[in-house]
Enzyme design. Sequence first.
Site, PDB file in Angstrom:
ATOM      1  N   TYR A  47       0.902  -1.112   0.080  1.00 18.35           N
ATOM      2  CA  TYR A  47      -0.025  -0.007  -0.114  1.00 18.35           C
ATOM      3  C   TYR A  47       1.013   1.178  -0.192  1.00 18.35           C
ATOM      4  O   TYR A  47       1.823   1.421   0.691  1.00 18.35           O
ATOM      5  CB  TYR A  47      -0.996  -0.068   1.289  1.00 18.35           C
TER       6      TYR A  47
ATOM      7  N   ASP B 272       9.329   3.112  -0.798  1.00 18.55           N
ATOM      8  CA  ASP B 272       8.364   3.807  -0.039  1.00 18.55           C
ATOM      9  C   ASP B 272       8.635   3.447   1.556  1.00 18.55           C
ATOM     10  O   ASP B 272       8.146   2.377   1.980  1.00 18.55           O
ATOM     11  CB  ASP B 272       6.930   3.102  -0.365  1.00 18.55           C
TER      12      ASP B 272
ATOM     13  N   LYS C 125       4.731   9.456   8.451  1.00 16.63           N
ATOM     14  CA  LYS C 125       4.471   8.649   9.914  1.00 16.63           C
ATOM     15  C   LYS C 125       5.511   9.203  10.968  1.00 16.63           C
ATOM     16  O   LYS C 125       5.385  10.431  11.392  1.00 16.63           O
ATOM     17  CB  LYS C 125       4.429   7.303   9.710  1.00 16.63           C
TER      18      LYS C 125
HETATM   19  C1  LIG Z   1       0.838   4.989   5.795  1.00 21.39           C
HETATM   20  C2  LIG Z   1       1.558   4.571   4.322  1.00 21.39           C
HETATM   21  C3  LIG Z   1       1.310   5.583   3.363  1.00 21.39           C
HETATM   22  C4  LIG Z   1       0.206   6.552   3.155  1.00 21.39           C
HETATM   23  O1  LIG Z   1       0.463   7.680   4.259  1.00 21.39           O
HETATM   24  P1  LIG Z   1      -0.675   8.460   4.670  1.00 21.39           P
HETATM   25  O2  LIG Z   1      -0.321   9.512   5.427  1.00 21.39           O
HETATM   26  O3  LIG Z   1      -1.602   7.710   5.333  1.00 21.39           O
HETATM   27  O4  LIG Z   1      -1.322   9.109   3.378  1.00 21.39           O
HETATM   28  C5  LIG Z   1       1.991   5.464   2.058  1.00 21.39           C
HETATM   29  N1  LIG Z   1       2.874   4.250   2.053  1.00 21.39           N
HETATM   30  C6  LIG Z   1       3.074   3.343   3.100  1.00 21.39           C
HETATM   31  C7  LIG Z   1       3.852   2.350   3.005  1.00 21.39           C
HETATM   32  C8  LIG Z   1       2.411   3.635   4.360  1.00 21.39           C
HETATM   33  O5  LIG Z   1       2.356   2.457   5.217  1.00 21.39           O
END
Ligand SMILES: *Cc1c(COP(=O)(O)O)cnc(C)c1O
Length: 429
Positions: free
Chosen positions: A143, A238, A266
């Site tokens: 994701y 990511d 995060k």
């Molecule tokens: C949480 C997450 C996102 C999205 O971040 P948001 O701040 O919720 O938009 C993208 N990539 C990864 C790997 C994530 O865990």
Amino acid sequence: MNPRSEAMFARAQRSIPAGVNSPVRAFRAVGGSPRFIARGMGPHVWDIDGHRYIDYVLSWGPMIVGHAHAEVLAAVGKAASQGLSFGAPTEAEILLVERLCAVFPGMDMARLVSSGTEATMSALRLARGFSGRNKIIKFEGCYHGHADSLLVKAGSGALTFGQPSSSGVPPETAGQTLVVPYNDTNALADAFKTAGSDIAAVIVEPVAGNMNLVAATPEFLRAMRELCTRAGAVLIFDEVMTGFRVHPGGAQALYGIQPDLVTLGKVIGGGMPVGAFGGRADIMRHIAPLGGVYQAGTLSGNPVAMAAGLATLDIVQRPGFYESLFKSTGQLVAGLNAAAKRRGVGFCAHAVGSMFGLYFRDAPPTSFAEIMSCDKEAFNRFFHAALEAGVYFAPSAYEAGFVSGTHTTTEIEQTIAVCDAIFAQPRAT
Ligand SMILES: *Cc1c(COP(=O)(O)O)cnc(C)c1O
């Protein structure tokens, strides 16, 4: 009994779709109704009915120093007292980006945004603008936020371009994304054979945390690096979840592999809305107003959010922080594995740094297909039993768990005891 949470959930659903502002919070995966949270402190959160929980969600990762950390609150208060937002440059933005560039060796420059979704969306646009190509590769079960070209699942048959995994995503957009099984080096090599010179970017969670927890094999990431370099595709790690979580230098330091671009979020916001994307200067110089790739944000680099992020990074970068954090996480996982074994339950746990996975199967999964083979009903019963006993795990069998620097041996042992008691009741699992 949760009368206040239940009443509030009913009220929330009248004005907010499903009562929540992000789907997994609605508890649909596990059933029942979500607890509304009143406050948090250290490793604990309290719901509005007055129950206390040991929190392993931690706002889905950001709260690595625990809730309401005094130093973070002081920094936020100080910044807030000087004004909340200006839409003009401030020093705190430079400080945060300099910190990120110092940690990630391949990061020459970075841009700050307000969410992980914005970071990945912008990184993809940048990779496309830089390469002059349109196709991207993502992996099944990963994701990367909810941008259109990333809400894509595999088409039927191997190596077909993807189909939307959400309504509202145009098939033409999804069709630009090739979806490859995670940890499948041969399928990735085949994808490059099929579409190599059209591929702008490969985007990957180097430790996947959005299909429960699945670590990449080193060979998979090495092959990915190699294939991208050969084809002139931009490799995007990511690290929105893994950055400052699986290793002080992120998954790229854990595996010793340098991507071309990195996305973060995060932890770097310490609980405030912050994301970032950065990497090679020759790529980053394509961003407006230096180059032709447009990207902007009214609240990007918000001074209060910068203060929370900087204070959080100050704490995690102190000597001993990660040693202790990883030790706690290791203790938790070892304790849960021992309890499951003692009670004869088909369960195992696995950690990478301060992220962990809980699996109702006999060995940690290595692929999306193996994740899907876990006993979801057993997880749901386990989840509710743990919640009743004051342990708050993620309300879904497809999410990773997180430990903070404030989870001491006391909380870890309490958690193991709660899970052991659940494993001891055959009906519960
Ligand atoms: C949480 C997450 C996102 C999205 O971040 P948001 O701040 O919720 O938009 C993208 N990539 C990864 C790997 C994530 O865990």
